[in-house]
Scaffold this active site. Structure first.
Site, mmCIF file in Angstrom:
data_model
loop_
_atom_site.group_PDB
_atom_site.id
_atom_site.type_symbol
_atom_site.label_atom_id
_atom_site.label_comp_id
_atom_site.label_asym_id
_atom_site.label_seq_id
_atom_site.Cartn_x
_atom_site.Cartn_y
_atom_site.Cartn_z
ATOM 1 N N THR A 365 -4.230 -58.307 15.348
ATOM 2 C CA THR A 365 -4.417 -60.468 15.126
ATOM 3 C C THR A 365 -4.721 -60.528 13.815
ATOM 4 O OG1 THR A 365 -5.841 -59.791 17.370
ATOM 5 C CG2 THR A 365 -6.860 -61.294 16.275
ATOM 6 N N GLY A 448 -9.235 -55.907 17.858
ATOM 7 C CA GLY A 448 -9.688 -55.521 18.832
ATOM 8 C C GLY A 448 -11.451 -55.016 19.539
#
Length: 546
Positions: A365, A448
């Site tokens: 991410t 996550g």
């Protein structure tokens, strides 16, 4: 002989701080890759606002961190709009394709959604999100905000240690799809450390968007290529699936903490867990006799309280959170002080609680934050989910498709059971803090399920312990696993409190920064109004301002 010296000390403030905060009076950008941060700053210098800079920075990240984020993924944003004197939030999540049903997967003899491959992909939302941001709040065109990334993809960039390591780790996945291998394994292998990686197909895609706008992606050649690729691989995507991607301007969730107002994205994200955990610390700390401000980070009781609050909040995530278009999520209850107070019996002040095991979400991410001379502040996060997403590349367009569908369940009783057009559970959450109805802090912690527990820790560092934004990042963190109930502590923290936490029943493991997430932040100084930027030393990132 390996380089293994002792670490030097700073001469001012906390000696363990890795670098000074970056101060900007006109604008600031912070993200996990310096080249992308520099492109965002250039946009600010040339008259763009924080929203324009966010789009340009994100596009550049697609080039330099393809393993983490890109136009094949999804996007969420919380932002302070200065002229409207309010926060806004954008949900630009993807949705499952029309053929994605539990029956489809069971017919293929699968007991869960595959972790990679075409069956793990949801329709990407990122480009629709860029378009929604530009149309409502931007001052520039795609030609201006995407062209720097197009040039970067064309000319290439030097590969850093972290990115090279991740590329090597996932080389097996990248080699499974010929279109992926042709782009991301030049000469049949990952690009070398400090080598130059170029992606001319991605440059072409940016320029198509510059010329034709968002319809190129959702109603034109890009979606056509994705559908064709899906059919070739046995997937279920149809053209109509892309027409259903409509970003939503939503109301962020909020709670108060120590006189500050904390804001997070609503479901189907895990944002509610940050707010519930903060409420648990506030409401249950006095009841169990643990004051985080008194104990401080050298006390095992401090860490015990945070870990136990995290466990309770994450149990509620699993039980309640799904796509609110499909299930009713009691967000008002989960974010209330009264509900947190009612949960305090679940926190034993001297012993670790057992948990019901669940699969840990992971993630590749990117979080970025931007601020401009007019007072606009953007907190934005986007992702292809795990490193290199599904491992599937759209032929001729140079970007990877996400594997966010792996977060769906095939259990009909789960709020996150897969269904056509449904949003999966999203780990990615931008954070925002107001003080006296003024912007105080824009922040995010990538990786996550570490994201909500990571935000809890850095907010504790700042709001309870008085850390500046950079010190809040540099302080050691923990990562608790829902799958194993293990608590991984960074090395110095493990040495300091590991044995005490073990004596309290925690399953403690010594670790490093690899799974602790990558944090970025911009604080707006409440006295001077200057921007104070911070970037996590665990990543490649930088905060840059002027």
């Amino acid at each position: 002989m390996p380089f293994n010296p002792f670490r030097g000390d700073r001469g001012y403030g906390w000696t363990g701080q890795t670098r000074s905060e970056v101060i900007g009076t006109h604008g600031l950008v912070a993200t996990s890759q310096p080249l992308a941060a520099g492109i965002g700053l250039d946009i600010l210098r040339h008259g763009g606002n924080a929203f324009d800079a966010a789009i340009a920075t994100a596009a550049a990240i697609n080039v330099v961190e393809p393993e983490s984020a890109g136009m094949g993924g999804d996007l969420f944003m919380i932002a302070w709009v200065a002229k409207e004197h309010r926060l806004v939030a954008l949900d630009s999540a993807g949705r499952a394709p029309s053929g994605a049903t539990p029956e489809y997967f069971r017919a293929h003899k699968l007991n869960q959604v595959p972790y990679t491959g075409i069956q793990s992909v949801v329709v990407p939302g990122t480009v629709a999100g860029w378009d929604a941001i530009q149309n409502r709040y931007g001052t520039m065109t795609f030609k201006e905000t995407l062209e720097p990334a197009a040039r970067l993809a064309e000319e290439g960039f030097g590969v850093t240690e972290r990115v090279e390591g991740e590329w090597q780790e996932y080389a097996g996945l990248l080699g499974k799809d010929p279109d992926t291998a042709s782009v991301y394994l030049p000469q049949g292998k990952p690009p070398a450390l400090y080598g130059i990686f170029r992606n001319p197909d991605l440059a072409k895609t940016f320029r198509l968007l510059e010329q034709g706008g968002v319809d190129v992606f959702y109603k034109g050649p890009v979606s056509e290529a994705i559908v064709k690729k899906s059919r070739a691989l046995g997937g279920t995507f149809t053209p109509s699936d892309f027409e259903k991607i409509k970003p939503q301007w939503v109301t962020p969730l909020t709670t108060s903490y120590r006189g500050y107002d904390i804001y997070e994205m609503p479901p189907s994200t895990q944002g509610v867990a940050v707010l519930e955990a903060l409420n648990l610390v506030e409401q249950c700390g006095p009841k169990v006799g643990i004051d985080p401000r008194r104990e401080g980070p050298r006390s095992p009781l401090y860490w015990h309280l945070l870990i136990e609050a995290k466990k309770v909040a994450y149990a509620d995530l699993r039980h309640y959170v799904g796509d609110p278009d499909f299930v009713s999520v009691p967000t008002a209850k989960l974010t209330s002080k009264a509900y947190a107070a009612s949960q305090c019996a679940k926190i034993n002040p001297r012993h670790a609680a057992a948990i019901d095991a669940d699969r840990d979400p992971v993630g590749g991410t990117v979080y970025l934050t931007t601020a401009d001379r007019s007072g606009n502040v953007v907190s934005l996060i986007f992702s292809v989910y795990d490193e290199f997403g599904s491992g599937i590349t759209v032929p001729g367009y140079g970007f990877l498709l996400n594997n966010r569908g792996a977060q769906f369940s095939l259990d009909d009783k789960s709020p996150n059971v897969i269904a056509p057009g449904k949003r999966p559970f999203y780990t990615i959450i931008p954070g925002f803090v107001l003080k006296d109805n003024k912007p105080f802090l824009s922040l995010g912690v990538m990786y996550g399920d570490q994201q909500a527990q990571g935000q809890l820790q850095v907010l504790e560092n700042m709001l309870d312990l008085g850390a500046n934004p950079q010190a809040a990042s540099d302080a050691a963190r923990f990562s608790h696993s829902e799958e194993t109930n293990n608590v991984v502590l960074e090395s110095e923290l493990y040495q300091a409190v590991g044995s005490s936490l073990k004596a309290m029943g925690h399953k403690v493991i010594e670790g490093n920064g690899l799974i602790m997430g990558g944090y970025q932040a911009i604080m707006i100084d409440p006295r001077s109004g200057v921007y104070r930027g911070a970037s996590d030393h665990r990543k490649d990132g930088a905060a840059v301002g002027y």
